[in-house]
Design a protein around this motif. Sequence first.
Motif, short mmCIF file in Angstrom:
data_model
loop_
_atom_site.label_atom_id
_atom_site.label_comp_id
_atom_site.label_asym_id
_atom_site.label_seq_id
_atom_site.Cartn_x
_atom_site.Cartn_y
_atom_site.Cartn_z
N TYR A 252 15.21 -4.45 -7.13
CA TYR A 252 14.00 -4.28 -7.94
C TYR A 252 13.49 -2.86 -7.82
O TYR A 252 13.36 -2.31 -6.71
N SER A 253 13.18 -2.26 -8.96
CA SER A 253 12.66 -0.89 -8.98
C SER A 253 11.14 -0.94 -9.12
O SER A 253 10.60 -1.56 -10.03
N LEU A 254 10.45 -0.26 -8.21
CA LEU A 254 9.00 -0.26 -8.20
C LEU A 254 8.51 1.18 -8.30
O LEU A 254 8.79 2.00 -7.43
N SER A 255 7.79 1.49 -9.37
CA SER A 255 7.38 2.89 -9.59
C SER A 255 6.18 3.28 -8.75
O SER A 255 6.01 4.46 -8.43
N ARG A 256 5.33 2.30 -8.38
CA ARG A 256 4.14 2.64 -7.60
C ARG A 256 3.90 1.60 -6.53
O ARG A 256 3.19 0.62 -6.75
N PRO A 257 4.46 1.79 -5.34
CA PRO A 257 4.15 0.86 -4.25
C PRO A 257 2.67 0.95 -3.88
O PRO A 257 2.09 2.03 -3.83
N GLY A 258 2.06 -0.20 -3.67
CA GLY A 258 0.63 -0.23 -3.37
C GLY A 258 0.34 -0.68 -1.96
O GLY A 258 1.00 -0.27 -1.01
N LYS A 259 -0.65 -1.59 -1.85
CA LYS A 259 -1.10 -2.06 -0.54
C LYS A 259 -0.71 -3.52 -0.35
O LYS A 259 -0.39 -4.22 -1.31
N VAL A 260 -0.79 -3.97 0.90
CA VAL A 260 -0.61 -5.38 1.22
C VAL A 260 -1.99 -6.00 1.42
O VAL A 260 -2.79 -5.51 2.22
N PHE A 261 -2.27 -7.08 0.66
CA PHE A 261 -3.57 -7.74 0.75
C PHE A 261 -3.39 -9.12 1.37
O PHE A 261 -2.58 -9.93 0.90
N TYR B 148 -1.23 -3.48 -9.99
CA TYR B 148 0.23 -3.33 -10.06
C TYR B 148 0.76 -2.62 -8.81
O TYR B 148 0.22 -1.61 -8.37
N GLY B 149 1.84 -3.17 -8.25
CA GLY B 149 2.50 -2.57 -7.09
C GLY B 149 1.96 -3.05 -5.77
O GLY B 149 2.57 -2.78 -4.72
N ASP B 150 0.83 -3.76 -5.77
CA ASP B 150 0.30 -4.32 -4.53
C ASP B 150 1.04 -5.61 -4.20
O ASP B 150 1.68 -6.23 -5.06
N VAL B 151 0.93 -6.03 -2.94
CA VAL B 151 1.54 -7.27 -2.48
C VAL B 151 0.45 -8.15 -1.89
O VAL B 151 -0.38 -7.69 -1.10
N ILE B 152 0.44 -9.42 -2.31
CA ILE B 152 -0.47 -10.41 -1.75
C ILE B 152 0.33 -11.27 -0.77
O ILE B 152 1.37 -11.84 -1.13
N LEU B 153 -0.15 -11.34 0.46
CA LEU B 153 0.52 -12.11 1.50
C LEU B 153 -0.26 -13.40 1.74
O LEU B 153 -1.43 -13.38 2.12
N LEU B 154 0.40 -14.54 1.50
CA LEU B 154 -0.19 -15.86 1.73
C LEU B 154 0.70 -16.59 2.73
O LEU B 154 1.82 -17.00 2.40
N GLY B 155 0.22 -16.72 3.96
CA GLY B 155 1.07 -17.27 5.01
C GLY B 155 2.23 -16.34 5.27
O GLY B 155 2.04 -15.16 5.56
N ASP B 156 3.44 -16.85 5.08
CA ASP B 156 4.65 -16.03 5.25
C ASP B 156 5.26 -15.64 3.90
O ASP B 156 6.36 -15.10 3.86
N GLU B 157 4.55 -15.91 2.81
CA GLU B 157 5.09 -15.67 1.49
C GLU B 157 4.47 -14.41 0.88
O GLU B 157 3.25 -14.20 0.95
N HIS B 158 5.33 -13.58 0.25
CA HIS B 158 4.89 -12.32 -0.33
C HIS B 158 4.96 -12.40 -1.86
O HIS B 158 5.96 -12.89 -2.41
N LEU C 141 4.53 -9.91 -5.21
CA LEU C 141 4.40 -8.57 -5.75
C LEU C 141 3.63 -8.64 -7.08
O LEU C 141 4.05 -9.33 -8.01
N VAL C 142 2.52 -7.92 -7.17
CA VAL C 142 1.68 -7.96 -8.37
C VAL C 142 2.28 -7.07 -9.45
O VAL C 142 2.56 -5.89 -9.22
N LEU C 143 2.44 -7.64 -10.65
CA LEU C 143 3.00 -6.90 -11.78
C LEU C 143 1.94 -6.53 -12.81
O LEU C 143 1.97 -5.43 -13.36
N VAL D 77 -6.51 -13.34 -12.37
CA VAL D 77 -5.24 -14.03 -12.61
C VAL D 77 -4.12 -12.99 -12.68
O VAL D 77 -4.13 -12.13 -13.57
N LYS D 78 -3.20 -13.06 -11.74
CA LYS D 78 -2.17 -12.03 -11.60
C LYS D 78 -0.79 -12.58 -11.94
O LYS D 78 -0.41 -13.66 -11.45
N ARG D 79 -0.07 -11.87 -12.76
CA ARG D 79 1.36 -12.16 -12.95
C ARG D 79 2.10 -11.48 -11.79
O ARG D 79 1.96 -10.27 -11.58
N VAL D 80 2.87 -12.26 -11.04
CA VAL D 80 3.47 -11.75 -9.80
C VAL D 80 4.94 -12.15 -9.73
O VAL D 80 5.44 -12.93 -10.56
#
Length: 321
Positions: free
Chosen positions: A16-25, A36-46, A48-50, A67-70
């Motif tokens: 997967y190509s990601l042009s702008r890596p963000g933060k982990v929330f 876009y480019g952020d990651v939402i961490l829920l438990g052990d599952e990641h 990636l916000v698109l 509402v995020k498409r991920v």
Amino acid sequence: MSSEVRELVKKLMPDYSLSRPGKVFTDTTEFMDIDYGDVILLGDEHYLVLKNEMERRFGIEDPKYWVKRVRHMESNTPRILKLVFYENFPMKIGPFEIKCYRSPKKEARILDLVRGDRRFMQGVTHKDEKGNAVRVLDIVRGRRLDVVVHKIEADHYTYFHEHFPDILEKYIGACEAIRFLHNHDEKHGDIRRDHLWVEYDSGDYRWIDFDYAFELYENPFGLDVFGLGSILVYLVGKANITMSCAREAGMLECLEADLEPEDYSVVIGNRVVNLRKIYDYIPKELNNVLMHFSSGSRVFYESVDELLIDMTAALKAVRRL
């Protein structure tokens, strides 16, 4: 944090190509900060916000920032995340003023209730580190029912006789799905045309979006019933018919109809519900159902059961044409 996201993508989604890596929330409370480019961490599952999902109504697109498409990074599959967002507003229908509000917990309950029932969207709920109920939803591969109906290339007579009987039969099944919720003391809460989808592969009708709730003490399920009626009016007319739209479209049969104030919707006052005055081949049994949602009606449906009894009789009348 960009390096952390970059390493996560490299590890879990190497292609997967990601042009702008963000933060982990791990806390989604401030959902406006998640992009876009952020990651939402829920438990052990990641995840990636698109992008943010869009609200498309009346030809206008508004971003739904909660509402995020991920992309679920462990499986590299698309999902939708609905983050916690509260709002409330009043709605007036006829003599009733209804308090409506958004309830993530209520949607989480319904997702549990309908798990495995393909009449509804599917998903699970996970808590973030602050206890926010984040709903992780499968994407319904399909198209809105009203869009499907709108794109049928036929005049109304042909549509009504050749396409509508099967549509009505399937719509009755969708109404039975709402009855299932009511029998379990749950409400859909936001029944409208863009919340009923037709799945591409199966052709099944599926309900989405259950996070609205409402308080109507005179009839606890009344707003759902009015929503079902509004969709039915659209399906019968192959459009929401207003006199202004009829003039623009040159619909002489509408302009020549002798319409009275009581022929219009009690929900949205400029929409015609007495469609038999426009299309005289609509059976009386079906038009009688529509007239329960008119401003001139003295009797409204109190339950989906009552609506289903009349719709089933109307389907038989439509099949006999």
